[in-house]
Design a protein around this motif. Structure first.
Motif, PDB file in Angstrom:
ATOM      1  N   ASP A 355      -6.016  -4.003   9.048  1.00 28.58           N
ATOM      2  CA  ASP A 355      -5.023  -3.332   8.225  1.00 28.58           C
ATOM      3  C   ASP A 355      -3.714  -4.112   8.212  1.00 28.58           C
ATOM      4  OD1 ASP A 355      -4.353  -0.738   6.738  1.00 28.58           O
ATOM      5  OD2 ASP A 355      -2.741  -0.831   8.216  1.00 28.58           O
ATOM      6  N   GLY A 356      -3.330  -4.663   9.347  1.00 28.35           N
ATOM      7  CA  GLY A 356      -2.107  -5.452   9.394  1.00 28.35           C
ATOM      8  C   GLY A 356      -2.196  -6.719   8.563  1.00 28.35           C
ATOM      9  N   ARG A 357      -3.335  -7.394   8.598  1.00 24.90           N
ATOM     10  CA  ARG A 357      -3.508  -8.600   7.782  1.00 24.90           C
ATOM     11  C   ARG A 357      -3.524  -8.286   6.300  1.00 24.90           C
ATOM     12  NH1 ARG A 357      -8.369 -10.673  11.705  1.00 24.90           N
ATOM     13  NH2 ARG A 357      -7.043 -11.380  13.435  1.00 24.90           N
ATOM     14  N   LEU A 358      -4.116  -7.154   5.944  1.00 27.62           N
ATOM     15  CA  LEU A 358      -4.106  -6.755   4.540  1.00 27.62           C
ATOM     16  C   LEU A 358      -2.680  -6.458   4.069  1.00 27.62           C
ATOM     17  CD1 LEU A 358      -5.827  -6.130   2.049  1.00 27.62           C
ATOM     18  CD2 LEU A 358      -6.024  -3.776   2.865  1.00 27.62           C
ATOM     19  N   ARG A 359      -1.903  -5.795   4.907  1.00 26.99           N
ATOM     20  CA  ARG A 359      -0.507  -5.517   4.553  1.00 26.99           C
ATOM     21  C   ARG A 359       0.299  -6.809   4.425  1.00 26.99           C
ATOM     22  NH1 ARG A 359       1.504  -0.295   5.332  1.00 26.99           N
ATOM     23  NH2 ARG A 359      -0.005   1.215   6.106  1.00 26.99           N
ATOM     24  N   ALA A 360       0.030  -7.769   5.324  1.00 28.03           N
ATOM     25  CA  ALA A 360       0.749  -9.040   5.246  1.00 28.03           C
ATOM     26  C   ALA A 360       0.427  -9.784   3.954  1.00 28.03           C
ATOM     27  CB  ALA A 360       0.409  -9.895   6.463  1.00 28.03           C
ATOM     28  N   ALA A 361      -0.849  -9.749   3.537  1.00 29.21           N
ATOM     29  CA  ALA A 361      -1.225 -10.403   2.290  1.00 29.21           C
ATOM     30  C   ALA A 361      -0.553  -9.735   1.089  1.00 29.21           C
ATOM     31  CB  ALA A 361      -2.744 -10.392   2.138  1.00 29.21           C
ATOM     32  N   ILE A 362      -0.503  -8.413   1.093  1.00 27.55           N
ATOM     33  CA  ILE A 362       0.147  -7.701  -0.012  1.00 27.55           C
ATOM     34  C   ILE A 362       1.643  -7.976  -0.015  1.00 27.55           C
ATOM     35  CG2 ILE A 362       0.642  -5.407  -0.935  1.00 27.55           C
ATOM     36  CD1 ILE A 362      -2.075  -4.510   0.071  1.00 27.55           C
ATOM     37  N   THR A 363       2.241  -8.068   1.170  1.00 23.09           N
ATOM     38  CA  THR A 363       3.663  -8.391   1.252  1.00 23.09           C
ATOM     39  C   THR A 363       3.961  -9.742   0.627  1.00 23.09           C
ATOM     40  OG1 THR A 363       3.860  -7.080   3.284  1.00 23.09           O
ATOM     41  CG2 THR A 363       5.594  -8.684   2.834  1.00 23.09           C
ATOM     42  N   ARG A 364       3.084 -10.718   0.838  1.00 17.43           N
ATOM     43  CA  ARG A 364       3.280 -12.036   0.228  1.00 17.43           C
ATOM     44  C   ARG A 364       3.153 -11.954  -1.288  1.00 17.43           C
ATOM     45  NH1 ARG A 364       0.038 -17.666   1.699  1.00 17.43           N
ATOM     46  NH2 ARG A 364       1.143 -18.972   0.187  1.00 17.43           N
ATOM     47  N   LEU A 365       2.228 -11.148  -1.798  1.00 14.23           N
ATOM     48  CA  LEU A 365       2.111 -10.992  -3.250  1.00 14.23           C
ATOM     49  C   LEU A 365       3.376 -10.375  -3.838  1.00 14.23           C
ATOM     50  CD1 LEU A 365      -1.541  -9.666  -3.694  1.00 14.23           C
ATOM     51  CD2 LEU A 365      -0.697 -11.982  -4.106  1.00 14.23           C
ATOM     52  N   ILE A 366       3.911  -9.381  -3.163  1.00 10.79           N
ATOM     53  CA  ILE A 366       5.133  -8.739  -3.655  1.00 10.79           C
ATOM     54  C   ILE A 366       6.299  -9.718  -3.635  1.00 10.79           C
ATOM     55  CG2 ILE A 366       6.799  -6.917  -3.149  1.00 10.79           C
ATOM     56  CD1 ILE A 366       4.500  -5.193  -2.190  1.00 10.79           C
ATOM     57  N   ALA A 367       6.396 -10.523  -2.578  1.00  7.86           N
ATOM     58  CA  ALA A 367       7.455 -11.530  -2.523  1.00  7.86           C
ATOM     59  C   ALA A 367       7.307 -12.556  -3.640  1.00  7.86           C
ATOM     60  CB  ALA A 367       7.440 -12.219  -1.152  1.00  7.86           C
ATOM     61  N   LEU A 368       6.075 -12.946  -3.947  1.00  8.11           N
ATOM     62  CA  LEU A 368       5.834 -13.886  -5.042  1.00  8.11           C
ATOM     63  C   LEU A 368       6.225 -13.282  -6.381  1.00  8.11           C
ATOM     64  CD1 LEU A 368       4.593 -16.601  -5.971  1.00  8.11           C
ATOM     65  CD2 LEU A 368       2.395 -15.418  -6.135  1.00  8.11           C
ATOM     66  N   ALA A 369       5.895 -12.007  -6.583  1.00 10.21           N
ATOM     67  CA  ALA A 369       6.260 -11.349  -7.841  1.00 10.21           C
ATOM     68  C   ALA A 369       7.770 -11.249  -8.001  1.00 10.21           C
ATOM     69  CB  ALA A 369       5.614  -9.961  -7.902  1.00 10.21           C
ATOM     70  N   ARG A 370       8.469 -10.961  -6.914  1.00  7.47           N
ATOM     71  CA  ARG A 370       9.929 -10.888  -6.991  1.00  7.47           C
ATOM     72  C   ARG A 370      10.540 -12.268  -7.227  1.00  7.47           C
ATOM     73  NH1 ARG A 370      11.833  -6.789  -2.134  1.00  7.47           N
ATOM     74  NH2 ARG A 370      11.457  -4.820  -3.246  1.00  7.47           N
ATOM     75  N   GLU A 371       9.969 -13.286  -6.617  1.00 12.99           N
ATOM     76  CA  GLU A 371      10.516 -14.631  -6.772  1.00 12.99           C
ATOM     77  C   GLU A 371      10.455 -15.098  -8.217  1.00 12.99           C
ATOM     78  OE1 GLU A 371       9.521 -19.190  -5.218  1.00 12.99           O
ATOM     79  OE2 GLU A 371       8.470 -17.451  -4.385  1.00 12.99           O
ATOM     80  N   HIS A 372       9.391 -14.735  -8.919  1.00 16.34           N
ATOM     81  CA  HIS A 372       9.221 -15.159 -10.311  1.00 16.34           C
ATOM     82  C   HIS A 372       9.653 -14.074 -11.298  1.00 16.34           C
ATOM     83  CE1 HIS A 372       7.013 -18.928  -9.532  1.00 16.34           C
ATOM     84  NE2 HIS A 372       6.569 -18.300  -8.457  1.00 16.34           N
ATOM     85  N   HIS A 373      10.322 -13.028 -10.827  1.00 19.38           N
ATOM     86  CA  HIS A 373      10.879 -11.973 -11.684  1.00 19.38           C
ATOM     87  C   HIS A 373       9.782 -11.288 -12.500  1.00 19.38           C
ATOM     88  CE1 HIS A 373      14.811 -13.614 -10.636  1.00 19.38           C
ATOM     89  NE2 HIS A 373      14.373 -14.821 -11.010  1.00 19.38           N
ATOM     90  N   CYS A 374       8.683 -10.973 -11.858  1.00 23.98           N
ATOM     91  CA  CYS A 374       7.588 -10.256 -12.511  1.00 23.98           C
ATOM     92  C   CYS A 374       7.865  -8.756 -12.489  1.00 23.98           C
ATOM     93  CB  CYS A 374       6.257 -10.547 -11.818  1.00 23.98           C
ATOM     94  SG  CYS A 374       5.751 -12.282 -11.858  1.00 23.98           S
ATOM     95  N   ALA A 375       7.454  -8.077 -13.544  1.00 25.38           N
ATOM     96  CA  ALA A 375       7.626  -6.629 -13.615  1.00 25.38           C
ATOM     97  C   ALA A 375       6.437  -5.869 -13.052  1.00 25.38           C
ATOM     98  CB  ALA A 375       7.872  -6.186 -15.053  1.00 25.38           C
ATOM     99  N   GLY A 376       5.290  -6.530 -12.914  1.00 25.28           N
ATOM    100  CA  GLY A 376       4.108  -5.831 -12.426  1.00 25.28           C
ATOM    101  C   GLY A 376       3.094  -6.800 -11.862  1.00 25.28           C
ATOM    102  N   ILE A 377       2.058  -6.224 -11.257  1.00 20.14           N
ATOM    103  CA  ILE A 377       0.947  -6.963 -10.674  1.00 20.14           C
ATOM    104  C   ILE A 377      -0.326  -6.441 -11.320  1.00 20.14           C
ATOM    105  CG2 ILE A 377      -0.297  -7.507  -8.546  1.00 20.14           C
ATOM    106  CD1 ILE A 377       2.257  -7.071  -7.002  1.00 20.14           C
ATOM    107  N   ALA A 378      -1.125  -7.335 -11.848  1.00 20.22           N
ATOM    108  CA  ALA A 378      -2.372  -6.965 -12.520  1.00 20.22           C
ATOM    109  C   ALA A 378      -3.545  -7.211 -11.584  1.00 20.22           C
ATOM    110  CB  ALA A 378      -2.548  -7.767 -13.805  1.00 20.22           C
TER     111      ALA A 378
END
Length: 568
Positions: A355-378
């Motif tokens: 569960d912790g590794r899954l959360r860490a992976a999702i955290t990286r996706l969210i950081a990537l979306a914020r870095e590129h100014h994305c409004a959503g994740i598909a």
């Protein structure tokens, strides 16, 4: 499945993308650093209330499947109030009803899964060995066919048992978990001693849950947490009132609770006496006590995919796999931006680590979306319910089919969807779920090669078919076709003569102008020469000659040679 004329199978209908709903509640946790004496009091209260709750659950199972008004909850609550308290009794009857309804839904799902498996096996048994009728293939040999006949008998027996339980309205419920109960018969394989198993079993059967109540002190009268001092106190059941160390039959713990995670939201509720539910949980592996606080959140209306497209925002496409996440950023027009991203997803080990590794992976996706100014994740709307039910019949056979089924079983579809939806919502992002049909196939066919050419200068960027699938997923969420527009210029414009159609716009030029003079020896772009007469410059006549219809004489080209011709 759509079919074309002539018996050829056509593409299946692609479902429209939709926005994943926002989380309906919140749950936070903090540790209770209790003394041995306080831990003993909590254990006594949990065991006493656990016995009462299991008794009430047995009564509810005996009532069977009836309407909510006929489940005799008021009668059961009155009996429990005499040996606990009114609020403890309300929490126990509510938990019994929730467990009963959940077990019924599980029976319905199991019946659906068994029916799918029975239909798949019967369809293949109806076809002779080694033959095919339409899309149904018979079994390879009589030995496999005989084994499947035995499996069909087992499936039908299980289906009969499940239907009988549904008809009687009495699902099988094991308080503490059926998996943990089965471990008792194989302690050596689980690496547990009898004492360790007993401790885990008793901890799972404790009942220390208090429902919130709006208007009560700090949102809960049974288990109260003071937001100013952090003191925790709970109401003792009637037979244990002699253990109270606070007025009105309450027991106050010496430890403090602060709820550092989402503390502001918790304070907003408890300071105005809004309902908050508390659960006291014991972890036998760590030997720690925890306090969980949960509450229902307000209904949030998220933007639809059409509204996101209209806003002109970027989208992050994610392809979920068994061992990694492949992601790519797309602009509003559906064009890939930047480099491919691969997030490792190692889900081997204890459940807490996974569960912790899954959360860490999702955290990286969210950081990537914020870095590129994305409004959503598909993401893909994956379920695999039908695949798991009929996997042995439709997902291959032999070592290859077994490996593929294990891969599908190892993809954490439900956990990933739930975790991503909750974490992205709190990060201000929208999750768009799209139909998973053909995303991997079209991603490899139409996007892998262009992405490789786009990132050929970066030696560290490795493009796979999964990155192409992430591009197809994001394009589908943005309302574009998964495939590129037909007629797009090929990967090498100097070699391939096919010209882009629908992509280029002719640039208007002034009338009577021409490009600078070039000869056949003039180098073109890339150091290439083109000895072709089409590159020779034609000198147009002046306006007077053109108005009089005179013959246009071209100027000399390459020495004394000249070309003549009439202006067309």
């Amino acid at each position: 499945m759509a079919r074309k004329r002539g018996g050829k199978r056509g593409l299946r209908t692609i479902a429209a993308p939709f926005t994943v709903a926002a989380p309906a509640g919140a749950r936070i946790r903090d540790r209770l650093r209790v003394t041995p004496g306080e831990a003993e009091v909590l254990r006594l209260v949990g065991e006493h209330l656990g016995r009462l709750q299991r008794t009430d659950l047995a009564v509810r199972l005996g009532i069977g499947r009836v309407k909510s008004k006929e489940n005799r909850r008021a009668e059961r609550k009155k009996k429990l109030t005499a040996v606990s308290s009114s609020r403890w009794a309300g929490a126990m009857t509510r938990a019994s009803e929730d467990q009963y309804q959940l077990s019924l839904r599980c029976l319905y799902d199991e019946r659906t899964s068994l029916r799918r498996a029975v239909r798949a096996v019967e369809a293949r048994l109806a076809v002779p060995c080694g033959q095919r009728e339409g899309r149904v293939r018979g079994y390879a040999d009589p030995g496999e066919r005989w084994a499947k006949q035995r499996r069909l008998a087992v499936l039908k027996t299980r289906l009969t048992s499940v239907e009988a339980r549904i008809e009687s309205g009495r699902p099988g419920i094991v308080v503490g978990g059926r998996r943990l109960a089965r471990v008792r018969h194989s302690l050596a394989g689980a690496g547990l001693t009898e004492a360790e198993w007993r401790e885990s079993w008793e901890a799972a059967r404790l009942f220390l849950t208090a429902d919130g109540e709006s208007g009560a002190p700090f949102g809960n009268y049974t288990i109260t947490v003071d937001p100013a001092s952090g003191e925790v106190s709970l109401v003792l059941p009637e037979p244990l009132r002699h253990l109270a160390n606070a007025p009105r039959g309450r027991y106050r713990l010496a430890c403090k609770v602060g709820f550092s995670h989402r503390r502001e939201e918790w304070l907003d509720r408890v300071t105005v006496n809004r309902a908050v539910r508390y659960d006291i949980v014991y972890d036998p592996q760590r030997g720690r006590w925890y306090l969980d606080a949960s509450w229902a959140t307000e209904t949030t209306v998220l933007p639809t995919p059409a509204e996101l497209r209209a806003s002109g925002a970027r989208m992050l496409g994610v392809d979920l796999n068994a061992d990694h996440l492949a992601a790519y950023v797309l602009d509003p027009h559906g064009n890939p931006v930047g480099e491919p991203v691969t997030v490792p997803l190692d889900l081997v080990g204890p459940a807490s680590q996974r569960d912790g590794r899954l959360r860490a992976a999702i955290t990286r996706l969210i950081a990537l979306a914020r870095e590129h100014h994305c409004a959503g994740i598909a993401i893909e709307n994956l379920g695999f319910d039908d695949a798991r039910a009929t996997g042995r019949e439709t997902m291959g056979r032999g070592k290859r089919g077994k490996k593929f089924r294990r891969t599908v079983a190892g993809i954490p579809t439900a956990k990933f969807r739930d975790r991503l939806g909750a974490m992205a919502f709190h990060a201000g992002l929208v999750v768009i779920a799209v139909d998973p049909a053909y995303t991997s196939v079209w991603g490899e066919r139409y996007w892998k090669a262009p992405l490789q050419q786009q990132n050929q200068k970066n030696q560290q960027a490795t493009v796979t078919r999964h990155h192409g699938a992430s591009v197809a997923i994001a394009r589908r969420a943005l309302g574009h076709r998964a495939r590129r527009r037909p007629g797009v210029t090929a990967h090498d414009q100097r070699i391939v003569t096919r010209r882009a159609t629908g992509q280029t716009v002719p640039v208007p030029r002034a009338h009577g102008t021409a490009s600078p003079p070039r000869t056949v020896s003039t180098p073109l772009w890339g150091g290439k020469t083109r000895p072709c007469r089409g590159d020779q410059l034609t000198l147009f006549p002046d306006l007077e000659d053109r108005s009089r219809g005179h013959q246009a004489i071209t100027g000399p080209v390459r020495g004394s040679s000249a070309t003549t011709g009439r202006q067309r």
